[in-house]
Design an enzyme around this catalytic site. Structure first.
Site, PDB file in Angstrom:
ATOM      1  CG  ASP A 477       5.112  -7.446   3.307  1.00  0.00           C
ATOM      2  OD1 ASP A 477       6.146  -7.731   2.698  1.00  0.00           O
ATOM      3  OD2 ASP A 477       4.446  -6.417   3.077  1.00  0.00           O
ATOM      4  CG  ASP A 547       6.279  -2.802  -2.640  1.00  0.00           C
ATOM      5  OD1 ASP A 547       5.275  -3.520  -2.576  1.00  0.00           O
ATOM      6  OD2 ASP A 547       7.024  -2.586  -1.666  1.00  0.00           O
TER       7      ASP A 547
HETATM    8  C1  GLA Z   1       5.614  -3.935   1.753  1.00  0.00           C
HETATM    9  C2  GLA Z   1       4.648  -4.481   0.721  1.00  0.00           C
HETATM   10  C3  GLA Z   1       3.577  -3.466   0.432  1.00  0.00           C
HETATM   11  C4  GLA Z   1       2.862  -3.113   1.704  1.00  0.00           C
HETATM   12  C5  GLA Z   1       3.862  -2.614   2.732  1.00  0.00           C
HETATM   13  C6  GLA Z   1       3.195  -2.390   4.060  1.00  0.00           C
HETATM   14  O1  GLA Z   1       6.378  -2.909   1.228  1.00  0.00           O
HETATM   15  O2  GLA Z   1       5.310  -4.874  -0.439  1.00  0.00           O
HETATM   16  O3  GLA Z   1       2.678  -3.964  -0.525  1.00  0.00           O
HETATM   17  O4  GLA Z   1       2.176  -4.240   2.186  1.00  0.00           O
HETATM   18  O5  GLA Z   1       4.920  -3.525   2.925  1.00  0.00           O
HETATM   19  O6  GLA Z   1       4.061  -1.938   5.028  1.00  0.00           O
END
Ligand code: GLA
Length: 723
Positions: A477, A547
């Site tokens: 990430d 997301d």
């Molecule tokens: C980001 C990712 C999510 C999740 C969060 C965790 O927003 O896109 O899918 O992994 O971080 O903190």
């Protein structure tokens, strides 16, 4: 041979199956572009090098009368008579930055070489591509430039980049070095780009080219949610199936710029590369600098064919490693199911229930390390939180494996929390500039990936966890943009190298990981799809697209993403949001990698049955989606009621058609014409058994007036070729 040099015309002709690209060496060794477009079989050349000049205002070379102001320059430079956007500017040791390169030689060879330290496309065997290197030199600054063109005939792709070598005895500074420059003879095009933001990525935007400069860029330290490093020029009026389309995509994850300028002759120049406003690079005598690679495709068969060319090329010549071809495990991710609130028992319960649905891997998302129970701490402390995961990570993984599931884990290696042991030990490791308190983003700082000592530390921490445990997947990430850009180690004259050095640092760490752990499947993520670019595809064959898992919003995101990125790469999960039922949520997620992002212990029996059946369908049609050709039939950007798309297997023997009603239409009348089938073959509707010819399905189409449905409903129809 895809690349030929014609001594008589002094031209290089680069041919793919359906396109030709012609470069000419003119008087005084200026390099001009004569043509890029549909395939020309002969060796005649268009006369393109002379255009109207801007009366006495256009400077001319006094020795030969050549005016760079109005010529179709092959690789445009700054300050020497060409006033359009330039691709290259070199400042020499006395501070002058007029740059003027002239042809000095060439080399043609089979295959394609890697770019040191930068991810790029590759050949599976030497016969797949041929490469032309054109050498050009600026005699005054001493900059020697190599222009690289790798021609992948089968995919109608030309991959381009440049190298600048300092052949002088003094230092020089590169102020701008674009990967691609292309001068087209008219401006009858629309510019297509992909804009967005977090949870609303890659919306398709189309505008008519106008005189002047237009384009997109990112200065956020990553390719970004906000603009993708992709643009296309589509002939005015071109649609999914018709018209000339040029597609450009930069294989890079840092700041970029993709611009088009239409000049007084109504010609168009396109440049694409590292964003020059946030970049410069000092070269000592004898050193060289490589730009990232830009992928260029041309088709006369519309925007849909442009996308399919990118998809096929990326599936075959960009994505790599074990999971390029091997079936990837279908996963359940803990994030939307539990956020930070989990322990080992809860994860094992997820695994147990998910197994019953046909899921193959459990991914433990954020919150397993340091003392992280919310997003305020512990990034940088990459050791397991044993208060949360009692019995340790090895024990949890064994329990998940015993349930019959593989195990994956989340990392955010390029970040550091102010509240972390790592930050307390090394406060200068965060990205910042002297004397300024850096901004926070999601309560975190960015870690200085330009530093090798920092990368070594993160690498050692990751190596320990990964080598001691049976981890088969990593979600990588990157959850904020880079402000306060600077590294305390960079000297004054190299400060503007920071952003590119950061990208190179990330590539270095990713490279160490994928080569040391070749069996781990990587999924790239950046607050959803904030770093969805071709460079990331070199390390992670799949990327979490957004997301936002709402199936209607996802239609827009997936249509936009599919402009250049293949379905095989598109992370798409089914979550517990309730805008539609599970059938539609699954049908939309089956466009991509498919997975679950929910608490399976909360599903009703009926919901679990739907998901179980959809997972069976997913497994059955894995190859069709992963390797098939995509046809976008009804775009949500153009139709307020519905979206439809189709996957066709490469041998055209099977197709999957999906229709989603976004909003119920009053008195609908809906006929959808399928695409990509064999007109002379017959196809059987898997559900009804009806047999129809490919010609009928594509020309008369399917009358779906009675299937158009209520808001949020969807339908999937398969057709199989009858032998
Ligand atoms: C980001 C990712 C999510 C999740 C969060 C965790 O927003 O896109 O899918 O992994 O971080 O903190």
């Amino acid at each position: 041979m895809p690349i030929n040099y014609n001594e008589k015309n002094k031209t290089f002709k680069l041919d793919t199956e359906n396109s030709s690209y012609i470069i000419q060496i003119c008087e005084e060794n200026y390099l001009v572009n004569l043509y890029y477009g549909a395939f020309i079989p002969d060796s005649c050349v268009p006369n393109r090098s002379r255009r109207a000049t801007n009366a006495s205002f256009s400077p001319v070379n006094p020795r030969c009368g050549f005016s760079p102001d109005s010529a179709p320059m092959e690789y445009a430079t700054s300050g020497a008579g060409d006033f359009r956007i330039s691709a290259l500017e070199i400042q020499n040791s006395n501070g002058d930055s007029v740059t003027d390169i002239r042809y000095s030689g060439y080399k043609i060879y089979d295959g394609k070489n890697e770019i040191p330290m930068i991810p790029s496309s590759y050949v599976n065997d030497k016969g797949e591509a041929q490469t032309l290197e054109i050498y050009a030199k600026d005699e005054v600054t001493g900059a020697a430039v190599t222009l690289y063109y790798s021609v992948f005939s089968k995919y109608d792709v030309i991959a381009r980049r440049i190298r600048v070598t300092n052949d002088s005895s003094e230092k020089m500074r590169i102020e701008r070095a674009f990967s691609l420059c292309l001068d087209l003879p008219d401006m009858n095009f629309d510019l297509i780009s992909l804009y967005g933001c977090h949870a609303k990525e890659r919306n398709i935007e189309r505008r008519r080219l106008a005189h002047g400069i237009q384009g997109v860029s990112s200065r956020r330290g990553s390719s970004s949610h906000n603009q993708n490093p992709f643009i296309a020029l589509a002939q005015n009026g071109a649609d999914e199936e018709h018209g000339d389309v040029y597609g450009f995509n930069l294989v890079y994850s840092g700041n970029f710029s993709a611009l088009a300028e239409c000049d007084f002759n109504s010609t168009t120049r396109v440049i694409m590369g590292i964003d020059p406003d946030t970049f410069s690079w000092e070269l000592d005598s004898g050193e060289f600098f490589d730009t990232p690679e830009a992928i260029m495709v041309y088709t006369s068969f519309g925007i849909g064919e442009m996308s399919r060319l990118f998809h096929r090329f990326y599936n075959n010549n960009l994505i790599r490693g074990r999971y390029k071809t091997e079936k990837r495990p279908l996963l359940i991710n803990s994030w939307e199911a539990a956020y930070f609130d989990f322990d080992a028992d809860k994860l094992v319960d997820f695994a147990k229930e998910a197994k019953k649905l046909g899921v193959e891997m459990l991914v433990m998302d954020d919150g397993w390390f340091g003392k992280r129970n919310n997003d305020c701490s512990s990034l940088g402390d990459w050791y397991v939180n044993e208060d949360k995961l009692k019995g340790g990570l090895g024990n949890l993984i064994k329990r998940v494996n015993d349930e019959g599931l593989k195990f994956g884990i989340w990392y955010e290696p390029e970040m550091i929390s102010p509240d972390s042991e790592l930050f307390r030990a090394h406060p200068d490791w965060c990205v910042h500039v002297k004397g300024r308190e850096p901004m926070l983003g999601r309560n975190q700082y960015v870690i200085d990936m330009s530093r090798k000592d920092v990368r070594d530390n993160i690498w050692e921490q990751m190596y320990k966890v990964l080598s001691e445990n049976n981890i088969e997947y990593i979600k990588w990430d990157f959850n904020r943009n880079i402000s306060d850009a600077g590294s305390v180690l960079l000297p004054h004259e190299r400060k503007k190298e920071f952003f590119h050095r950061f990208a190179l640092g990330t590539y270095d760490l990713m490279n160490r990981l994928v080569t040391t752990f070749p069996n781990i499947l990587f999924e790239n993520c950046s607050g959803g799809g904030g770093r969805y670019d071709p460079a990331m595809l070199c390390y992670s064959p799949q990327i979490w697209a957004s997301d936002n898992t709402d199936p209607i919003d996802r239609l827009y995101i997936q249509f936009g993403t599919s402009m250049c990125y293949p379905a095989s790469s598109m992370g798409a999960h089914v979550s517990a949001n309730d805008r539609t039922g599970y059938g539609t949520k699954c049908n939309v997620a089956r466009w991509g990698t498919f997975g679950l992002e929910l608490d399976p212990t909360y599903l009703t029996d009926e919901e679990a049955d739907i998901i179980r059946d959809e997972i069976k369908e997913y497994h059955k049609n894995y190859e069709l989606v992963n390797r098939g050709d995509l046809y976008r039939l009804i775009s949500p950007f153009e139709n307020p009621y519905r979206a439809a798309w189709q996957f066709v297997s490469p041998d055209k023997s099977r197709t999957m058609f999906t229709l989603v009603t976004m909003r119920k239409e009053f008195r609908p009348h809906l006929i959808v014409k399928l695409r990509g089938l064999e007109p002379d073959a017959y196809y059987k509707n898997e559900r009804t058994g009806e047999v129809l010819s490919g010609a009928l399905l594509m020309n008369a189409g399917l009358d779906l007036t009675n299937t158009a449905g209520q808001t949020g409903e969807s339908t999937v129809i398969y057709f199989d070729k009858v032998e």
